[in-house]
Design an enzyme around this catalytic site. Structure first.
Site, PDB file in Angstrom:
ATOM      1  N   THR A  72       0.845  -1.198   0.000  1.00 36.91           N
ATOM      2  CA  THR A  72       0.000   0.000   0.000  1.00 36.91           C
ATOM      3  C   THR A  72       0.879   1.247   0.000  1.00 36.91           C
ATOM      4  O   THR A  72       0.654   2.186  -0.771  1.00 36.91           O
ATOM      5  CB  THR A  72      -0.948  -0.014   1.218  1.00 36.91           C
ATOM      6  OG1 THR A  72      -1.920  -1.048   1.028  1.00 36.91           O
ATOM      7  CG2 THR A  72      -1.670   1.312   1.392  1.00 36.91           C
ATOM      8  N   ASN A 147      -7.027  -8.432  -7.570  1.00 33.93           N
ATOM      9  CA  ASN A 147      -7.084  -9.180  -6.314  1.00 33.93           C
ATOM     10  C   ASN A 147      -8.416  -9.880  -6.079  1.00 33.93           C
ATOM     11  O   ASN A 147      -8.484 -10.887  -5.398  1.00 33.93           O
ATOM     12  CB  ASN A 147      -6.771  -8.262  -5.128  1.00 33.93           C
ATOM     13  CG  ASN A 147      -7.594  -6.994  -5.121  1.00 33.93           C
ATOM     14  OD1 ASN A 147      -7.756  -6.342  -6.154  1.00 33.93           O
ATOM     15  ND2 ASN A 147      -8.121  -6.629  -3.963  1.00 33.93           N
ATOM     16  N   GLN A 177      -0.592  -9.193  -6.696  1.00 27.22           N
ATOM     17  CA  GLN A 177      -1.235 -10.500  -6.853  1.00 27.22           C
ATOM     18  C   GLN A 177      -0.569 -11.323  -7.956  1.00 27.22           C
ATOM     19  O   GLN A 177      -0.723 -12.538  -8.009  1.00 27.22           O
ATOM     20  CB  GLN A 177      -2.726 -10.321  -7.172  1.00 27.22           C
ATOM     21  CG  GLN A 177      -3.539  -9.696  -6.052  1.00 27.22           C
ATOM     22  CD  GLN A 177      -3.739 -10.625  -4.866  1.00 27.22           C
ATOM     23  OE1 GLN A 177      -3.611 -11.844  -4.978  1.00 27.22           O
ATOM     24  NE2 GLN A 177      -4.030 -10.052  -3.705  1.00 27.22           N
ATOM     25  N   SER A 197       4.469  -7.031  -2.838  1.00 27.98           N
ATOM     26  CA  SER A 197       4.111  -7.162  -1.426  1.00 27.98           C
ATOM     27  C   SER A 197       4.789  -8.396  -0.838  1.00 27.98           C
ATOM     28  O   SER A 197       4.928  -9.410  -1.521  1.00 27.98           O
ATOM     29  CB  SER A 197       2.599  -7.320  -1.300  1.00 27.98           C
ATOM     30  OG  SER A 197       2.247  -7.765  -0.011  1.00 27.98           O
ATOM     31  N   HIS A 199       3.629 -10.181   2.031  1.00 26.47           N
ATOM     32  CA  HIS A 199       2.732 -11.174   2.631  1.00 26.47           C
ATOM     33  C   HIS A 199       1.777 -11.837   1.643  1.00 26.47           C
ATOM     34  O   HIS A 199       1.009 -12.715   2.051  1.00 26.47           O
ATOM     35  CB  HIS A 199       1.964 -10.560   3.804  1.00 26.47           C
ATOM     36  CG  HIS A 199       0.834  -9.658   3.414  1.00 26.47           C
ATOM     37  ND1 HIS A 199      -0.470 -10.074   3.482  1.00 26.47           N
ATOM     38  CD2 HIS A 199       0.803  -8.398   2.962  1.00 26.47           C
ATOM     39  CE1 HIS A 199      -1.259  -9.075   3.089  1.00 26.47           C
ATOM     40  NE2 HIS A 199      -0.502  -8.047   2.778  1.00 26.47           N
ATOM     41  N   THR A 235      14.351   3.388   9.933  1.00 27.00           N
ATOM     42  CA  THR A 235      15.244   2.231  10.061  1.00 27.00           C
ATOM     43  C   THR A 235      14.694   1.069   9.241  1.00 27.00           C
ATOM     44  O   THR A 235      13.522   0.720   9.359  1.00 27.00           O
ATOM     45  CB  THR A 235      15.374   1.811  11.532  1.00 27.00           C
ATOM     46  OG1 THR A 235      15.950   2.901  12.259  1.00 27.00           O
ATOM     47  CG2 THR A 235      16.268   0.593  11.695  1.00 27.00           C
ATOM     48  N   CYS A 324      -9.525  -6.293   2.060  1.00 27.35           N
ATOM     49  CA  CYS A 324      -9.314  -4.909   2.468  1.00 27.35           C
ATOM     50  C   CYS A 324     -10.618  -4.146   2.569  1.00 27.35           C
ATOM     51  O   CYS A 324     -10.694  -3.112   3.195  1.00 27.35           O
ATOM     52  CB  CYS A 324      -8.394  -4.205   1.489  1.00 27.35           C
ATOM     53  SG  CYS A 324      -6.809  -5.016   1.416  1.00 27.35           S
TER      54      CYS A 324
END
Lengths: 383, 383
Positions: A72, A147, A177, A197, A199, A235, A324
């Protein structure tokens, strides 16, 4: 009761190899990559290694990869980083909210946005992209694979079109995706920016990546210590970045690639069987240009959320629309763009398969689904 | 050779309890918190639990805590989320870059910023804050404890001052370095916004939190799926959020709190001994209003980076200035603000202690340091 997870488009479990790769960077090799000492150097070497893996997957240079805190954020960075007042963006009606919301925000600030329609299968027409181009068009952002309905867009063709033009128009694709299944070589696709992404590809949450072609000036979203060439301060999330690198590498493992054939067979079996055994059901999205793991069906007389809850009670996790927007009561903007009515969109179910999906799970799902539908239809007094 | 880590202000290793708490959320309970099914519900419950721990630490409500991808992002969100053209911000010359850089960006866009000076110990005067207030002052952002010199600012006093005023001025504090050691009760401090970091408190990297007092309208930095009450979109980093919660909770563990006494004793021993055994050395920052784990000294005739590298070769990790600017050749803006010359600032060394610091490590460091300084001074021809 063993749980059956058929919602891999929402998120995926971290692959054991990815977990193994990340492990040491939490407690033992925990240094801050900005530190000069050996703890810091070990951390920076780990990030470089992960960046190399992502660059090799994308066919790009090391310094063309920026790590972010999520896909995102990467999508937001691509949009906000490039656009200023008076510019024109071309995107589609079926993008993820991480593209649509930044575009809508920019519209309020004097940016023009064209939201291209899609056909009944969810496909964007290349000629529509061409027709939408204006003198002030700076960016085209079109997702690689959707998605919700898994539709694969003709990214390389659009890339060709944009490359052939005299005035430079940047081309971004959200490949979140797609990355598990499709070739993401940025040169073949002809894209200038591309989002990944962690995950969604059996890597960790909390990490994304943005490919930014050399020479593109991109304003940061987050300012501070100047990490990621000053384009994303904060960081570096070393374990997650290492995890994203390992996850990307694992997508290219021959065993994993062969497994996609099995996933596609499961998908085809599910589509065929659902449409056969559940009356008044129909497939959403393209039957051909479709991710190998995506099934999206509209089932008349059964409400999407009710189906998800009823299946969950039977130990099966699926989704209605995209995760989402699962908390929202609005029907899926993607299904509406296909021409579905509000009622049809509310009656949709998304089943997404993955690396660990088994024949037994498919069999169980196909046994339970008709029972659930029958019960819900009785309650709603359908037919 | 066992490594001695004395750079806890840069980053900390993940505490075993934190690691244990996070573990299950990578592979087993990996659901997307936006999903309706039980995988999703488990994830949302884990986030709620972590949010409760953070809220309890801060003495605030659950919905006043926003999780972000880093403390840098949280600081950026506090600044960019509140300020518009024509507003005035009061901050200090010794803030972290994650505050200074957003302020500098806003200055280019028509926002006024006052960078308050500090005294020779690094302390901000409350009366200076008062004098700087203008009709268009919207925000005061002053860090709780400084990352380089450990100076603790009079946050509660400034909070009192701002509360007493008729026109509301928002008060933000960056409590990243303070959270291990100081009371962060937002009511006692009188702050409206407060930033926390995961990886500075033995939690994971890639997660921060922003306290935002109820009723404050905050524009998001990142738009999309509407997570975190629409204030920070993107799939929640469940393991990292759980880790931040566990880390925050662990700061309140009586054993950990008692251990701070030991850390403070080590600090005092180090300061006293270094100033005694290393000629022409002096302490930077306040001797009193100082974090219990921070030592920052200027050592004439020895360059900071050279000291860090030489100590690293002896297996000891320390820092020069802040890790975030370690890659920069600019002298520390914090030390310059104390009135140090460029040369003095370049000759500074930061030693920061932590939970796992031992007497043996202190002894070893005090043995090695004078040898390193002597060698470097020989090379540089000092005296």
């Amino acid at each position: 009761m063993p749980k059956i997870y058929l919602d891999y488009a929402s998120t995926t479990p971290v692959d054991p190899k990815v977990m193994e790769a990340m492990k040491t960077y939490f407690k033992k090799d925990f240094g801050n990559p900005s530190s000069i000492h050996s703890f810091g150097q070990k951390a920076i070497a780990a990030i470089d290694d992960a960046r190399q893996k992502v660059a090799s997957f994308l066919g790009c240079e090391l310094d063309e990869v920026i790590f972010t805190g999520s896909a995102t954020e990467a999508n937001n960075l691509a949009i906000f980083g490039l656009i200023k007042k008076g510019d024109h963006i071309i995107t589609t009606q079926i993008e993820h909210h991480a593209i649509l919301e930044p575009c809508q925000k920019l519209e309020k600030e004097g940016v023009e946005v064209t939201y291209l329609p899609v056909d009944k299968d969810g496909l964007v027409k290349v000629s529509d992209v061409e027709k939408a181009i204006k003198l002030n068009t700076i960016l085209v952002s079109i997702m690689y694979a959707n998605n919700e309905i898994g539709t694969i867009q003709p990214i390389a063709e659009i890339g060709e079109l944009l490359k052939a033009r005299k005035n430079k128009i940047y081309f971004h694709t959200d490949a979140v995706q797609a990355a598990n299944y499709l070739d993401c070589d940025v040169k073949k696709l002809g894209v200038d920016l591309l989002t990944l992404s962690g995950h969604k590809i059996y890597g960790p949450k909390g990490v994304g990546a943005l490919f930014v072609k050399k020479g593109i000036l991109l304003n940061p979203l987050i300012y501070g210590g100047g990490q990621e060439q000053g384009r994303r301060s904060g960081t570096e999330n070393v374990p997650a970045i290492v995890g994203l690198g390992a996850a990307i590498e694992e997508t290219q493992n021959p065993k994993i690639k062969i497994n996609i054939i099995r996933i596609r067979q499961f998908r085809d079996k599910l589509i065929k069987t659902i449409l056969k055994i559940v009356s008044d059901s129909k497939l959403n999205g393209s039957p051909i240009q479709r991710l190998p793991n995506n099934i999206n069906v509209t089932i008349d007389g059964a409400e999407g959320e009710a189906m998800v809850i009823a299946l969950d009670q039977k130990g099966i996790a699926v989704s209605t629309g995209s995760a989402c927007s699962a908390k929202s009561l609005e029907p899926s903007h993607v299904l509406l763009a296909l021409g579905l009515s509000h009622e049809e969109a509310h009656g949709s179910l998304r089943i997404t398969l993955g690396r660990y999906t088994t024949q037994e799970e498919i069999t169980k799902f196909l046994k339970v689904l008709p029972q659930v539908i029958q019960r819900l239809r009785q309650i709603s007094g359908y037919k």
